[in-house]
Write a protein that holds these residues in place. Structure first.
Motif, PDB file in Angstrom:
ATOM      1  N   ASP A 282       0.853  -1.178   0.000  1.00  0.00           N
ATOM      2  CA  ASP A 282       0.000   0.000   0.000  1.00  0.00           C
ATOM      3  C   ASP A 282       0.887   1.225   0.000  1.00  0.00           C
ATOM      4  O   ASP A 282       1.839   1.321   0.769  1.00  0.00           O
ATOM      5  CB  ASP A 282      -0.906   0.030   1.234  1.00  0.00           C
ATOM      6  N   LEU A 283       0.572   2.170  -0.876  1.00  0.00           N
ATOM      7  CA  LEU A 283       1.403   3.360  -0.970  1.00  0.00           C
ATOM      8  C   LEU A 283       0.991   4.389   0.066  1.00  0.00           C
ATOM      9  O   LEU A 283       1.811   4.882   0.815  1.00  0.00           O
ATOM     10  CB  LEU A 283       1.309   3.939  -2.377  1.00  0.00           C
TER      11      LEU A 283
ATOM     12  N   TYR B   2       2.632  13.923  -3.819  1.00  0.00           N
ATOM     13  CA  TYR B   2       3.636  12.950  -3.402  1.00  0.00           C
ATOM     14  C   TYR B   2       3.831  11.872  -4.470  1.00  0.00           C
ATOM     15  O   TYR B   2       4.868  11.220  -4.513  1.00  0.00           O
ATOM     16  CB  TYR B   2       3.229  12.260  -2.099  1.00  0.00           C
ATOM     17  N   TYR B   3       2.785  11.656  -5.303  1.00  0.00           N
ATOM     18  CA  TYR B   3       2.796  10.601  -6.307  1.00  0.00           C
ATOM     19  C   TYR B   3       2.223  11.134  -7.620  1.00  0.00           C
ATOM     20  O   TYR B   3       1.298  11.943  -7.607  1.00  0.00           O
ATOM     21  CB  TYR B   3       1.917   9.411  -5.883  1.00  0.00           C
ATOM     22  N   PHE B   4       2.748  10.618  -8.743  1.00  0.00           N
ATOM     23  CA  PHE B   4       2.192  10.893 -10.063  1.00  0.00           C
ATOM     24  C   PHE B   4       1.731   9.575 -10.674  1.00  0.00           C
ATOM     25  O   PHE B   4       2.395   8.550 -10.528  1.00  0.00           O
ATOM     26  CB  PHE B   4       3.224  11.524 -11.000  1.00  0.00           C
ATOM     27  N   ILE B   5       0.611   9.628 -11.390  1.00  0.00           N
ATOM     28  CA  ILE B   5       0.038   8.439 -12.024  1.00  0.00           C
ATOM     29  C   ILE B   5      -0.005   8.643 -13.528  1.00  0.00           C
ATOM     30  O   ILE B   5      -0.497   9.670 -14.002  1.00  0.00           O
ATOM     31  CB  ILE B   5      -1.395   8.182 -11.500  1.00  0.00           C
TER      32      ILE B   5
ATOM     33  N   TYR C 139      -3.799  17.080  -4.570  1.00  0.00           N
ATOM     34  CA  TYR C 139      -3.941  15.871  -3.774  1.00  0.00           C
ATOM     35  C   TYR C 139      -2.613  15.137  -3.680  1.00  0.00           C
ATOM     36  O   TYR C 139      -1.675  15.419  -4.426  1.00  0.00           O
ATOM     37  CB  TYR C 139      -5.022  14.973  -4.388  1.00  0.00           C
ATOM     38  N   GLN C 140      -2.532  14.194  -2.764  1.00  0.00           N
ATOM     39  CA  GLN C 140      -1.295  13.455  -2.575  1.00  0.00           C
ATOM     40  C   GLN C 140      -0.900  12.695  -3.830  1.00  0.00           C
ATOM     41  O   GLN C 140       0.280  12.540  -4.118  1.00  0.00           O
ATOM     42  CB  GLN C 140      -1.427  12.506  -1.384  1.00  0.00           C
ATOM     43  N   ALA C 141      -1.875  12.213  -4.601  1.00  0.00           N
ATOM     44  CA  ALA C 141      -1.610  11.525  -5.869  1.00  0.00           C
ATOM     45  C   ALA C 141      -2.367  12.253  -6.967  1.00  0.00           C
ATOM     46  O   ALA C 141      -3.551  12.513  -6.833  1.00  0.00           O
ATOM     47  CB  ALA C 141      -2.049  10.069  -5.792  1.00  0.00           C
TER      48      ALA C 141
ATOM     49  N   GLY D 298       4.290   6.754  -9.721  1.00  0.00           N
ATOM     50  CA  GLY D 298       5.649   7.102  -9.346  1.00  0.00           C
ATOM     51  C   GLY D 298       5.666   7.895  -8.058  1.00  0.00           C
ATOM     52  O   GLY D 298       4.951   8.891  -7.932  1.00  0.00           O
ATOM     53  N   LYS D 299       6.459   7.448  -7.098  1.00  0.00           N
ATOM     54  CA  LYS D 299       6.650   8.182  -5.847  1.00  0.00           C
ATOM     55  C   LYS D 299       7.727   9.233  -6.095  1.00  0.00           C
ATOM     56  O   LYS D 299       8.829   8.922  -6.537  1.00  0.00           O
ATOM     57  CB  LYS D 299       7.086   7.245  -4.725  1.00  0.00           C
ATOM     58  N   ILE D 300       7.378  10.478  -5.826  1.00  0.00           N
ATOM     59  CA  ILE D 300       8.311  11.577  -6.056  1.00  0.00           C
ATOM     60  C   ILE D 300       9.362  11.555  -4.959  1.00  0.00           C
ATOM     61  O   ILE D 300       9.040  11.632  -3.773  1.00  0.00           O
ATOM     62  CB  ILE D 300       7.567  12.919  -6.093  1.00  0.00           C
ATOM     63  N   GLU D 301      10.614  11.445  -5.367  1.00  0.00           N
ATOM     64  CA  GLU D 301      11.706  11.400  -4.403  1.00  0.00           C
ATOM     65  C   GLU D 301      12.446  12.725  -4.348  1.00  0.00           C
ATOM     66  O   GLU D 301      12.842  13.160  -3.284  1.00  0.00           O
ATOM     67  CB  GLU D 301      12.628  10.229  -4.722  1.00  0.00           C
TER      68      GLU D 301
END
Length: 145
Positions: free
Chosen positions: A76-77, A90-93, A107-109, A133-136
């Motif tokens: 789970d992300l 925080y995340y891109f789809i 939003y977070q994603a 993708g989790k943004i680092e």
């Protein structure tokens, strides 16, 4: 099972876009609802398909990509896709059928679309599975006037 790290440029996730360079850790998106996001590690075939997509779109994925073996299949992300606590997701789809967020809220994603260098034309995401993708790391690109 695998994840892959890349850089990403020339994309947008709503009405506006910022010229950004982001480093992302990608996995396959298994479930996306307003309550939960779930990702899966890529299997070998999915990894090869995503790498081929990256190679066909080097304008959006500059630089090298790094494959990492994972010892777990699913994870789970985040629990909920709430509003982001920062001015950035925080995340891109990436999806074949993106539904961009057209509100001013972040939003977070967030779903994204890939763009050309001038941010005028979109690049189709052609794979049969969605990725998240989790943004680092991210950096805003300063343009010269």
């Amino acid at each position: 099972m695998y994840t892959i790290n890349t850089q990403l440029v020339y994309f947008k996730y709503g009405f506006d876009f910022k010229k950004l360079i982001v480093n992302l850790k990608w996995c396959k998106l298994d479930k996306f609802t307003t309550l939960n996001l779930q990702g899966l590690s890529f299997n070998r075939a999915e990894l090869e398909q995503f790498k081929e997509f990256i190679d066909q779109n080097v304008i959006n994925f500059p630089g090298p990509c790094f494959v990492e073996e994972t010892n777990r299949e699913g994870f789970d992300l985040i629990i909920t896709n709430n509003l982001s606590q920062s001015a950035f997701p925080y995340y891109f789809i990436l999806s074949k059928n993106p539904k961009l967020n057209l509100s001013n809220s972040i939003y977070q994603a967030e779903m994204i679309v890939l763009m050309d260098e001038n941010y005028e034309h979109t690049t189709d995401y052609t794979l049969d599975f969605d990725v998240i993708g989790k943004i680092e790391i991210y950096k805003e690109v300063k343009t010269k006037l």
